[in-house]
Design a protein around this motif. Structure first.
Motif: not given
Length: 306
Positions: A68, A82, A84, A87, A118, A121, A155, A169, A171, A261
């Motif tokens: 991360a 955030l 991500t 995934v 991140v 993942v 995670l 967030h 994703d 996620c």
């Protein structure tokens, strides 16, 4: 049930056994390097950001540290932004877009917010360009502490202390032609159900949270991405991948109930991006740029709301 054989693993109409899952896993071939593509790209970022290992995956095929990237000047009084990616390991622009965002724009938020990214993942799946982990489990239906997917559980543990501190967030995902040629047929075979063909939308779209819709937040991202690549139109039923279009390029899912996620935290603003890399109208760099445009627009909008 009348089931036509369509996938080379398992018995049609019957869920996979452990032996079938092992057969599937043995068929998967390493096609790219997590160490080179992701860990190598993260290394130069250590000069400007904190990089930490939040877990590791030990599979027969290798050891995968989970990294991360976060703001060096972390301030608990500031909101958390955030991102991500990866995934689903085959969704390349999610990984590359996250890394590009940190490299080119991560410092823009210094003193304004805490940045946490991140970028990959699911490294095992990244190397094999797959949707599932080695146990034939989709991480993006299993984001909970007791998850059967180690990628998801790691995670969730990372984000648990931040659940009420995350403001946004985002994703990063892709919808690809291989969703219909490989991954949905594999899912039907694994579960012993009949495969029903779907449609792949040509263009970028977003998935909002049905429990906490933020239409203005989604719109600002769609408008930003439209300057980079095209937005997916609704199909003849007014849907994208089977869900009603609630605004241009936007559908909604119950992200928490589905174990997605984007539902891990209690962030006010959440979205899942979906880039279409197989479009003849989009280059790989445009796909990465679209991810970055969405992140920047979403973050800037949320911070401007105070």
């Amino acid at each position: 049930m009348n089931v036509t054989p369509f996938y080379p693993v398992g018995t049609p109409g019957q869920p996979w056994t452990a032996a079938d899952a092992a057969t599937w896993r043995a068929r998967q071939v390493r096609k790219r390097s997590y160490a080179d593509d992701v860990l190598g790209a993260i290394e130069p970022l250590r000069q400007r950001f904190e990089v930490g290992e939040y877990g590791a995956l030990d599979y027969a095929e290798g050891h995968y540290p989970l990294l991360a990237i976060r703001s060096r000047d972390w301030n608990d009084a500031l909101p958390v932004l955030l991102v991500t990616g990866g995934v689903h390991g085959y969704e390349t622009s999610g990984v590359e877009g996250a890394l590009q965002f940190v490299r080119d724009h991560g410092a823009d938020y210094t003193g304004r917010a805490n940045l946490l990214v991140v970028p990959c993942v699911s490294p095992w799946a990244y190397e094999r360009i797959l949707r599932w982990n080695p146990d034939a489990i989709d991480p993006n239906r299993n984001f909970r502490l007791d998850s059967p997917a180690a990628e998801s559980a790691a995670l969730v543990r990372l984000l648990a202390p931040l659940a009420d501190k995350v403001l946004v967030h985002i994703d990063l995902h892709e919808t690809t032609d291989s969703d219909e040629s490989e991954f949905r047929p594999a899912l039907a075979a694994r579960d012993g159900t009949a495969y029903e063909p779907g449609e792949i939308p040509d263009g970028f779209y977003l998935v909002d949270s049905v429990a906490n819709p933020q239409p203005a937040f989604q719109k600002v991202m769609i408008d930003a991405v439209a300057k980079v690549t095209h937005i997916a139109p609704a199909d003849e039923r007014g849907e994208i991948i089977g869900s009603p279009v609630v605004a241009p390029g936007v559908i909604e899912y119950d992200v928490k109930a589905l174990g997605l996620c984007a539902g891990i935290t209690d962030a006010r603003y959440v979205t899942t991006t979906e880039v279409y890399p197989d479009s003849p109208r989009a280059t790989p760099q445009q796909c990465n740029d679209a991810q970055v445009a969405a992140v920047r627009a979403g973050f800037d909008y949320a911070l401007a709301q105070g």
